[in-house]
Each structure stands twice: as structure tokens, then as C-alpha cells.
Design a protein around this motif. Structure first.
Motif, PDB file in Angstrom:
ATOM      1  N   VAL A   1     -48.571  21.322  47.154  1.00 59.72           N
ATOM      2  CA  VAL A   1     -48.107  22.579  47.738  1.00 59.72           C
ATOM      3  C   VAL A   1     -47.425  22.310  49.071  1.00 59.72           C
ATOM      4  O   VAL A   1     -46.366  22.861  49.362  1.00 59.72           O
ATOM      5  N   VAL A   2     -48.028  21.451  49.876  1.00 59.63           N
ATOM      6  CA  VAL A   2     -47.438  21.100  51.169  1.00 59.63           C
ATOM      7  C   VAL A   2     -46.073  20.459  50.958  1.00 59.63           C
ATOM      8  O   VAL A   2     -45.114  20.783  51.656  1.00 59.63           O
ATOM      9  N   ASP A   3     -45.965  19.571  49.969  1.00 58.06           N
ATOM     10  CA  ASP A   3     -44.684  18.929  49.679  1.00 58.06           C
ATOM     11  C   ASP A   3     -43.617  19.948  49.279  1.00 58.06           C
ATOM     12  O   ASP A   3     -42.461  19.834  49.670  1.00 58.06           O
ATOM     13  N   ILE A   4     -44.000  20.949  48.500  1.00 59.78           N
ATOM     14  CA  ILE A   4     -43.039  21.953  48.033  1.00 59.78           C
ATOM     15  C   ILE A   4     -42.665  22.920  49.154  1.00 59.78           C
ATOM     16  O   ILE A   4     -41.491  23.144  49.443  1.00 59.78           O
ATOM     17  N   VAL A   5     -43.658  23.482  49.796  1.00 61.98           N
ATOM     18  CA  VAL A   5     -43.438  24.597  50.713  1.00 61.98           C
ATOM     19  C   VAL A   5     -43.057  24.162  52.116  1.00 61.98           C
ATOM     20  O   VAL A   5     -42.304  24.850  52.794  1.00 61.98           O
ATOM     21  N   PHE A   6     -43.551  23.021  52.561  1.00 61.25           N
ATOM     22  CA  PHE A   6     -43.330  22.651  53.950  1.00 61.25           C
ATOM     23  C   PHE A   6     -42.371  21.486  54.119  1.00 61.25           C
ATOM     24  O   PHE A   6     -42.380  20.811  55.136  1.00 61.25           O
ATOM     25  N   SER A   7     -41.512  21.285  53.137  1.00 60.99           N
ATOM     26  CA  SER A   7     -40.429  20.325  53.309  1.00 60.99           C
ATOM     27  C   SER A   7     -39.493  20.874  54.373  1.00 60.99           C
ATOM     28  O   SER A   7     -39.396  22.091  54.560  1.00 60.99           O
ATOM     29  N   ARG A   8     -38.797  19.987  55.033  1.00 60.75           N
ATOM     30  CA  ARG A   8     -37.890  20.428  56.097  1.00 60.75           C
ATOM     31  C   ARG A   8     -36.912  21.474  55.560  1.00 60.75           C
ATOM     32  O   ARG A   8     -36.331  21.295  54.500  1.00 60.75           O
ATOM     33  N   TRP A   9     -36.747  22.539  56.263  1.00 53.98           N
ATOM     34  CA  TRP A   9     -35.843  23.660  56.013  1.00 53.98           C
ATOM     35  C   TRP A   9     -36.356  24.631  54.954  1.00 53.98           C
ATOM     36  O   TRP A   9     -35.781  25.701  54.791  1.00 53.98           O
ATOM     37  N   THR A  10     -37.411  24.299  54.237  1.00 57.38           N
ATOM     38  CA  THR A  10     -37.912  25.228  53.228  1.00 57.38           C
ATOM     39  C   THR A  10     -38.474  26.483  53.870  1.00 57.38           C
ATOM     40  O   THR A  10     -38.134  27.595  53.460  1.00 57.38           O
ATOM     41  N   THR A  11     -39.325  26.316  54.872  1.00 63.02           N
ATOM     42  CA  THR A  11     -39.937  27.508  55.472  1.00 63.02           C
ATOM     43  C   THR A  11     -38.903  28.412  56.140  1.00 63.02           C
ATOM     44  O   THR A  11     -38.977  29.632  55.947  1.00 63.02           O
ATOM     45  N   PRO A  12     -37.919  27.881  56.883  1.00 62.83           N
ATOM     46  CA  PRO A  12     -36.923  28.810  57.440  1.00 62.83           C
ATOM     47  C   PRO A  12     -36.124  29.551  56.361  1.00 62.83           C
ATOM     48  O   PRO A  12     -35.824  30.733  56.528  1.00 62.83           O
ATOM     49  N   VAL A  13     -35.809  28.873  55.268  1.00 64.53           N
ATOM     50  CA  VAL A  13     -35.054  29.522  54.187  1.00 64.53           C
ATOM     51  C   VAL A  13     -35.903  30.625  53.560  1.00 64.53           C
ATOM     52  O   VAL A  13     -35.453  31.768  53.408  1.00 64.53           O
ATOM     53  N   LEU A  14     -37.142  30.294  53.207  1.00 63.32           N
ATOM     54  CA  LEU A  14     -38.009  31.301  52.593  1.00 63.32           C
ATOM     55  C   LEU A  14     -38.287  32.456  53.542  1.00 63.32           C
ATOM     56  O   LEU A  14     -38.311  33.615  53.144  1.00 63.32           O
ATOM     57  N   TRP A  15     -38.497  32.127  54.808  1.00 64.75           N
ATOM     58  CA  TRP A  15     -38.767  33.168  55.800  1.00 64.75           C
ATOM     59  C   TRP A  15     -37.567  34.116  55.910  1.00 64.75           C
ATOM     60  O   TRP A  15     -37.723  35.340  55.894  1.00 64.75           O
ATOM     61  N   ALA A  16     -36.359  33.557  56.008  1.00 67.05           N
ATOM     62  CA  ALA A  16     -35.152  34.383  56.137  1.00 67.05           C
ATOM     63  C   ALA A  16     -34.942  35.255  54.902  1.00 67.05           C
ATOM     64  O   ALA A  16     -34.607  36.440  55.024  1.00 67.05           O
ATOM     65  N   LEU A  17     -35.159  34.699  53.722  1.00 69.90           N
ATOM     66  CA  LEU A  17     -34.981  35.484  52.505  1.00 69.90           C
ATOM     67  C   LEU A  17     -36.057  36.567  52.390  1.00 69.90           C
ATOM     68  O   LEU A  17     -35.784  37.669  51.901  1.00 69.90           O
ATOM     69  N   HIS A  18     -37.248  36.259  52.833  1.00 73.24           N
ATOM     70  CA  HIS A  18     -38.326  37.249  52.785  1.00 73.24           C
ATOM     71  C   HIS A  18     -38.064  38.371  53.795  1.00 73.24           C
ATOM     72  O   HIS A  18     -38.225  39.550  53.487  1.00 73.24           O
ATOM     73  N   GLU A  19     -37.647  38.005  54.996  1.00 71.22           N
ATOM     74  CA  GLU A  19     -37.436  38.987  56.070  1.00 71.22           C
ATOM     75  C   GLU A  19     -36.193  39.853  55.854  1.00 71.22           C
ATOM     76  O   GLU A  19     -36.208  41.038  56.147  1.00 71.22           O
ATOM     77  N   TYR A  20     -35.111  39.250  55.368  1.00 70.90           N
ATOM     78  CA  TYR A  20     -33.825  39.943  55.324  1.00 70.90           C
ATOM     79  C   TYR A  20     -33.340  40.263  53.917  1.00 70.90           C
ATOM     80  O   TYR A  20     -32.274  40.850  53.754  1.00 70.90           O
ATOM     81  N   GLY A  21     -34.088  39.840  52.910  1.00 71.14           N
ATOM     82  CA  GLY A  21     -33.712  40.153  51.534  1.00 71.14           C
ATOM     83  C   GLY A  21     -32.581  39.285  51.010  1.00 71.14           C
ATOM     84  O   GLY A  21     -32.265  38.233  51.553  1.00 71.14           O
ATOM     85  N   ARG A  22     -31.970  39.757  49.948  1.00 71.01           N
ATOM     86  CA  ARG A  22     -30.905  39.031  49.253  1.00 71.01           C
ATOM     87  C   ARG A  22     -29.759  38.736  50.211  1.00 71.01           C
ATOM     88  O   ARG A  22     -29.330  39.603  50.962  1.00 71.01           O
ATOM     89  N   GLN A  23     -29.279  37.472  50.152  1.00 72.58           N
ATOM     90  CA  GLN A  23     -28.204  37.065  51.065  1.00 72.58           C
ATOM     91  C   GLN A  23     -27.255  36.112  50.364  1.00 72.58           C
ATOM     92  O   GLN A  23     -27.652  35.356  49.483  1.00 72.58           O
ATOM     93  N   ARG A  24     -26.028  36.138  50.824  1.00 69.46           N
ATOM     94  CA  ARG A  24     -25.055  35.143  50.390  1.00 69.46           C
ATOM     95  C   ARG A  24     -25.280  33.889  51.218  1.00 69.46           C
ATOM     96  O   ARG A  24     -25.932  33.914  52.267  1.00 69.46           O
ATOM     97  N   PHE A  25     -24.718  32.790  50.772  1.00 65.39           N
ATOM     98  CA  PHE A  25     -24.902  31.500  51.430  1.00 65.39           C
ATOM     99  C   PHE A  25     -24.517  31.568  52.908  1.00 65.39           C
ATOM    100  O   PHE A  25     -25.250  31.101  53.775  1.00 65.39           O
ATOM    101  N   VAL A  26     -23.356  32.173  53.202  1.00 62.04           N
ATOM    102  CA  VAL A  26     -22.857  32.230  54.571  1.00 62.04           C
ATOM    103  C   VAL A  26     -23.812  33.025  55.461  1.00 62.04           C
ATOM    104  O   VAL A  26     -24.085  32.634  56.599  1.00 62.04           O
ATOM    105  N   GLN A  27     -24.343  34.113  54.942  1.00 66.83           N
ATOM    106  CA  GLN A  27     -25.295  34.917  55.716  1.00 66.83           C
ATOM    107  C   GLN A  27     -26.551  34.099  56.031  1.00 66.83           C
ATOM    108  O   GLN A  27     -27.041  34.115  57.160  1.00 66.83           O
ATOM    109  N   LEU A  28     -27.037  33.406  55.036  1.00 67.51           N
ATOM    110  CA  LEU A  28     -28.234  32.590  55.218  1.00 67.51           C
ATOM    111  C   LEU A  28     -27.980  31.467  56.216  1.00 67.51           C
ATOM    112  O   LEU A  28     -28.798  31.196  57.095  1.00 67.51           O
TER     113      LEU A  28
END
Length: 125
Positions: A20-47
Motif C-alpha cells: 500500500v505504501v508503495d502504491i499510495v506514497f510513491s513520489r507525486w502520487t499523493t499530490p495528484v490524488l489530493w488535487a483530484l479529490h479536492e478539485y474534482g475532474r481535471q484536464r492534464f494542464v489544470q492538474l
């Protein structure tokens, strides 16, 4: 009550949360998931605008891995020009309580960690 004894030859058995740590806490995974969770659906440029420290190449790789792991859904819209959107999946959303607990822990303990680091760094070696 049984006593759990890890199998030291298999890291997964020694620490069952390691995958789980390998999947979820790889570099950049948490910021990506956090941004998608907080701001919803996004295009690549928005993300990418929300996470400017990550390069486009690495963001692309991370999004592909998260899609493969089932944590992100990629939707391709066949229009001119083509449009691609990313959103957190239900599986990815199920991590929200874990992130909330980690945010609470960070609020409560990061100052303590910083003091411990300062103390350690100041000690003669």
C-alpha cells in the motif's frame, strides 16, 4: 490471542502495508490524488498547474500508473481537438480517510518531528 510473527524473508509478510505504501506514497502520487479529490475532474494542464513542481513527463507517468492501479479514471473525449480528463476513482476516493488521518497527524506532530531533527543535527557525532 495469537501472536503474529513476521516472515523476515518476505518484506510483504514482514510488513503487510508495504504494498500500500508503495502504491499510495510513491513520489507525486499523493499530490495528484489530493488535487483530484479536492478539485474534482481535471484536464492534464489544470492538474499540472496545481502541481507545478512535477514535470509533464513525470505527471504523465504517474497518471498512467494511478490509472493502472485503479485509483484514477482517464476519460477520452473524441472531439476536435481531443479532450482527456482525469478524476479520482471510487477506489482512490476510499483513501480519503487515510489522508485525513495523516493530515491530522501532521498537524499534531510535525513540529515535534522538526524539534527532534534539530536536536539530532545539533548533537555531536
Amino acid at each position: 490471542m495469537s501472536t503474529w510473527v513476521p516472515d523476515s524473508t518476505d518484506p510483504v509478510l514482514a510488513c503487510p502495508i508495504a504494498p500500500v505504501v508503495d502504491i499510495v506514497f510513491s513520489r507525486w502520487t499523493t499530490p495528484v490524488l489530493w488535487a483530484l479529490h479536492e478539485y474534482g475532474r481535471q484536464r492534464f494542464v489544470q492538474l499540472h498547474r496545481r502541481i507545478p513542481a512535477v514535470t509533464p513527463k513525470v505527471l504523465t507517468q504517474r497518471l498512467r500508473q494511478l490509472e493502472r492501479d485503479g485509483l484514477v479514471v482517464r476519460t477520452y473525449h473524441p472531439e476536435v481537438p481531443p479532450r482527456v480528463e482525469y478524476e479520482i476513482s471510487d477506489l482512490g476516493r476510499s483513501l480519503a480517510p487515510l489522508f485525513a488521518h495523516l493530515a491530522e497527524w501532521a498537524s499534531a506532530h510535525l513540529d515535534e518531528v522538526e524539534r527532534a531533527r534539530d536536536s539530532y543535527d545539533a548533537a555531536p557525532r
